[in-house]
Design an enzyme around this catalytic site. Structure first.
Site, PDB file in Angstrom:
ATOM      1  N   ASP A  88       0.822  -1.211   0.000  1.00 43.08           N
ATOM      2  CA  ASP A  88       0.000   0.000   0.000  1.00 43.08           C
ATOM      3  C   ASP A  88       0.858   1.264   0.000  1.00 43.08           C
ATOM      4  O   ASP A  88       0.449   2.294  -0.553  1.00 43.08           O
ATOM      5  CB  ASP A  88      -0.944   0.001   1.202  1.00 43.08           C
ATOM      6  CG  ASP A  88      -2.214  -0.784   0.938  1.00 43.08           C
ATOM      7  OD1 ASP A  88      -2.576  -0.937  -0.246  1.00 43.08           O
ATOM      8  OD2 ASP A  88      -2.849  -1.248   1.902  1.00 43.08           O
ATOM      9  N   HIS A 122      -5.193   3.008   4.200  1.00 43.51           N
ATOM     10  CA  HIS A 122      -5.058   1.558   4.354  1.00 43.51           C
ATOM     11  C   HIS A 122      -3.729   1.216   5.030  1.00 43.51           C
ATOM     12  O   HIS A 122      -3.686   0.386   5.946  1.00 43.51           O
ATOM     13  CB  HIS A 122      -5.130   0.869   2.991  1.00 43.51           C
ATOM     14  CG  HIS A 122      -6.402   1.119   2.249  1.00 43.51           C
ATOM     15  ND1 HIS A 122      -6.540   0.857   0.902  1.00 43.51           N
ATOM     16  CD2 HIS A 122      -7.605   1.605   2.664  1.00 43.51           C
ATOM     17  CE1 HIS A 122      -7.770   1.177   0.521  1.00 43.51           C
ATOM     18  NE2 HIS A 122      -8.434   1.629   1.572  1.00 43.51           N
ATOM     19  N   TYR A 126      -2.995  -0.632   9.125  1.00 44.46           N
ATOM     20  CA  TYR A 126      -2.177  -1.711   9.674  1.00 44.46           C
ATOM     21  C   TYR A 126      -1.384  -1.218  10.880  1.00 44.46           C
ATOM     22  O   TYR A 126      -1.191  -1.952  11.849  1.00 44.46           O
ATOM     23  CB  TYR A 126      -1.248  -2.265   8.591  1.00 44.46           C
ATOM     24  CG  TYR A 126      -1.995  -2.839   7.418  1.00 44.46           C
ATOM     25  CD1 TYR A 126      -2.831  -3.944   7.574  1.00 44.46           C
ATOM     26  CD2 TYR A 126      -1.902  -2.274   6.153  1.00 44.46           C
ATOM     27  CE1 TYR A 126      -3.538  -4.463   6.503  1.00 44.46           C
ATOM     28  CE2 TYR A 126      -2.600  -2.788   5.075  1.00 44.46           C
ATOM     29  CZ  TYR A 126      -3.415  -3.874   5.254  1.00 44.46           C
ATOM     30  OH  TYR A 126      -4.119  -4.379   4.189  1.00 44.46           O
ATOM     31  N   HIS A 216     -11.191   0.545  -6.642  1.00 43.79           N
ATOM     32  CA  HIS A 216      -9.964   1.002  -7.296  1.00 43.79           C
ATOM     33  C   HIS A 216      -9.635   0.106  -8.490  1.00 43.79           C
ATOM     34  O   HIS A 216      -9.289   0.598  -9.571  1.00 43.79           O
ATOM     35  CB  HIS A 216      -8.798   0.993  -6.306  1.00 43.79           C
ATOM     36  CG  HIS A 216      -8.967   1.950  -5.172  1.00 43.79           C
ATOM     37  ND1 HIS A 216      -7.971   2.167  -4.236  1.00 43.79           N
ATOM     38  CD2 HIS A 216      -9.998   2.753  -4.801  1.00 43.79           C
ATOM     39  CE1 HIS A 216      -8.396   3.067  -3.347  1.00 43.79           C
ATOM     40  NE2 HIS A 216      -9.622   3.423  -3.671  1.00 43.79           N
TER      41      HIS A 216
END
Length: 340
Positions: A88, A122, A126, A216
């Site tokens: 990401d 995103h 994490y 996306h």
């Protein structure tokens, strides 16, 4: 497009177009009341409706479940999520940003700017999971593991040359590949755990991420097809060959990585099938048929159920920050509203 609108676009430049034109000409602002492609407005409305932040998800409710896991499983989860963070990070800082330069419309430019921001969310998600569940030693060890794990580095680096290359179509394919395929091997683990009632709130975050990735991937696939259909048949065939060659190469890199990551946990084969299944979905999104057999893509029902954005959620979605919510709309009232 009406003649006046064509004249407007011919005589002015988006900020990026102005730069490409050697800083010559008059600038125009993005005009959402003059949309060239209705898909741009549709996708913009969807991504705005879906906006969320990880801080709204009660990951701390997973602490009891986390403490029941062995250290090996904790380390595996931390490594897996750190690997996803790397992907990401690449997509947010290179992959989606590069698509702005290749955009067909002004609106596509700002949509990819939005994509880049959300992919940054995103990656931050994490970190939220780590800071809630993991020790500093576990977090630092996982980030060191990412830097020093060759199989992960190879797959992470594979798309970057296409992002930054001179071929807009190949860049678009790469932009779709990250959310459409490369992340799913890592997604398998939280879905596996969630199907066993472990770390349910963490899995809610993954579902929210997945919901964004689907949009996306869909949008990049749509824009790829719009670009492709304008090309001669020979170039279309060339691009199809490129897509499949790159896809098969990535699958082999993914297999190597998943075998190293999940070895000893009894989930390697199923994780690979999960990835290949999504490789087929990625190809379909670009307008191609999936070449994979049912045996290669067979997913266990309990895992397949986790793909639903509404599967087994655990927190209050009234605020509009979950994966099955509809954003609440507030309206001020007055005394007359209460005279029934």
């Amino acid at each position: 497009m009406a003649a006046n609108n064509k004249k407007y676009f011919l005589e002015s430049f988006s900020p990026l177009g102005y730069v490409k034109n050697n800083f010559q000409g008059n600038l125009r602002s993005v005009n959402w009341n003059l949309v060239d492609d209705e898909k741009d407005l549709e996708v913009w409305n969807r991504i705005v409706q879906n906006f969320w932040l990880p801080e709204k998800i009660p990951v701390s409710n997973d602490i009891p479940s986390w403490k029941k896991l062995s250290k090996d499983w904790q380390d595996l989860i931390t490594k897996t999520f750190t690997g996803l963070t790397l992907l990401d990070t690449i997509q947010a800082t290179i992959g989606d940003i590069c698509q702005i330069d290749h955009a067909l419309t002004d609106h596509e430019q700002v949509i990819y700017a939005n994509f880049a921001f959300m992919v940054g969310v995103h990656a931050r998600s994490y970190g939220t999971i780590f800071s809630t569940l993991c020790t500093s030693e576990q977090i630092n060890a996982a980030h060191e593991w990412v830097v020093n794990t060759e199989s992960l580095q190879k797959r992470a680096k594979a798309l970057i040359p296409y992002y930054t290359g001179n071929d807009p179509l190949k860049s678009k394919v790469a932009a779709a590949l990250m959310p459409g395929f490369l992340l799913y091997g890592g997604f398998y683990l939280p879905f596996y755990l969630s199907s066993r009632k472990q770390l349910p709130n963490t899995s809610d975050i993954i579902r929210l991420i997945l919901r964004d990735k689907v949009i996306h991937n869909y949008y990049s696939g749509y824009k790829y097809q719009r670009k492709l259909e304008k090309l001669p048949l020979a170039k279309q065939k060339e691009m199809k060959a490129f897509v499949f060659e790159l896809m098969y190469r990535l699958i082999e890199l993914e297999k190597d990585y998943l075998k190293e990551l999940y070895e000893g946990f009894g989930i390697v084969d199923d994780a690979i099938k999960f990835s290949v299944y999504n490789a087929g979905k990625f190809l379909q999104n670009l307008g191609y048929d999936s070449p994979f057999t049912a045996a290669e893509t067979r997913i266990k029902p309990e895992i397949f159920a986790q793909l639903s954005a509404r599967a087994d959620e655990n927190h209050d979605f009234f605020s509009g920050n979950g994966s099955s919510y509809v954003m609440g709309v507030s309206e001020e009232t007055n005394d007359d509203d209460w005279n029934f």
